[in-house]
Design an enzyme around this catalytic site. Structure first.
Site, PDB file in Angstrom:
ATOM      1  N   TYR A 128      -2.627  -0.544  10.819  1.00  0.00           N
ATOM      2  CA  TYR A 128      -2.272  -0.715   9.339  1.00  0.00           C
ATOM      3  C   TYR A 128      -1.045  -0.110   9.079  1.00  0.00           C
ATOM      4  O   TYR A 128      -0.229  -0.998   8.291  1.00  0.00           O
ATOM      5  CB  TYR A 128      -3.687  -0.601   8.700  1.00  0.00           C
ATOM      6  N   SER A 140       0.858  -1.061  -0.049  1.00  0.00           N
ATOM      7  CA  SER A 140      -0.024   0.001   0.110  1.00  0.00           C
ATOM      8  C   SER A 140       1.030   1.182  -0.200  1.00  0.00           C
ATOM      9  O   SER A 140       2.232   1.208   0.385  1.00  0.00           O
ATOM     10  CB  SER A 140      -0.856   0.072   1.366  1.00  0.00           C
TER      11      SER A 140
END
Length: 277
Positions: A173, A161
């Site tokens: 995350y 990501s």
């Protein structure tokens, strides 16, 4: 006679993982799909097989558990006895982006167990299998004029990501994805000399069931919330990406056409990270 190629795709029940599986199937690559969602995963494998005329098998797998990852890699050999490509797409994310007080230790550990530890174990066991394989000739067109590309044992792409490169909040995350960049770079260093390439795709904002679930209509093109979203204003293309657009990049990173790419963290975000950060 061309070798039948086999790809393992984790997180393949929906989103980017399913889009990757469909893209690889369109290239006539046989598939071994895994996901923790048994019903959606089995349906995806059946649909892909029928649509593209390739062999597609599904195995319900929890990538937070080492024994299940070991079984996943071992059973992926049932198609041809080889594992040519692996796309590690499995991942989870919290819904709270702007603070970390509400993030519990249990949740942080769960995210870590899948996005970081699980990714590392997938890469580790996939590469171990590839190390046992005879190198496969690299094939692309046009061929080099004077020299041939050395054969390779396999290719791995980790889906990270842009959160692995910059902080967008997300207290559990973001650290998990930063760690994933180090796992990828180590993989490239450890296995590159043996003919195994390890790269990562770094998607930006992408339309998937997960983003829709976490962000609501902000992640649904065509809705008023999406059209007036401040996120789109920060993306040079002025829109979220599609899972299929992420799959195109991942397919390339696995393919022979990227035969000299190793340890790369490739951003695919419509012009967000490299322009505004």
């Amino acid at each position: 006679m061309k070798h039948e190629l086999v790809a393992l795709v984790t997180g393949a029940a929906n989103g980017i993982g399913k889009a990757v599986a469909r893209k690889l199937a369109s290239r006539k690559i046989s598939l071994f799909l895994t996901d923790i969602n048994k019903e959606q995963g089995a349906n995806a494998a059946k649909e892909i097989s029928q649509t593209y005329g390739v062999r597609a098998e599904f195995l319900c797998t929890d990538v937070s558990k080492e024994t299940e990852i070991q079984r996943m890699v071992a059973e992926s050999l049932s198609l041809t006895g080889r594992l040519d490509y692996a796309a590690n797409c499995a991942g989870i994310c919290e819904t709270v982006a702007t603070e970390e007080r509400s993030i519990t230790t249990d949740w942080f550990d769960k995210v870590y167990s899948i996005n970081t530890r699980g990714l590392w174990l997938c890469q580790k066991y996939e590469a171990e299998q590839m190390l046992r394989q005879t190198p496969r000739p690299i094939d692309f067109s046009p061929r080099p004029e004077k020299h041939s590309v050395p054969p390779q044992r396999g290719a791995i792409t980790n889906v990270i990501s842009i959160s692995g490169l910059v902080s967008l909040g997300l207290a559990a995350y973001t650290p998990s994805k930063h760690a994933a960049t180090g796992i990828t770079k180590n993989g490239a260093k450890f296995y590159g000399p043996s003919g195994i390439r390890v790269n990562a795709s770094c998607p930006g904002w992408t339309v998937t069931p997960m983003t829709e679930r976490h962000m609501g209509n902000i992640a649904v093109p065509g809705t008023p919330e999406y059209d007036r979203s401040s996120i789109n204003e920060k993306i040079a293309c002025r829109r979220f990406g599609l899972a299929e657009e992420q799959a195109n990049l991942i397919s390339f990173l696995l393919s022979d056409e990227s035969s000299y790419m190793n340890g790369a963290l490739v951003v695919n975000d419509g012009g967000y990270y490299n322009i505004d950060n």
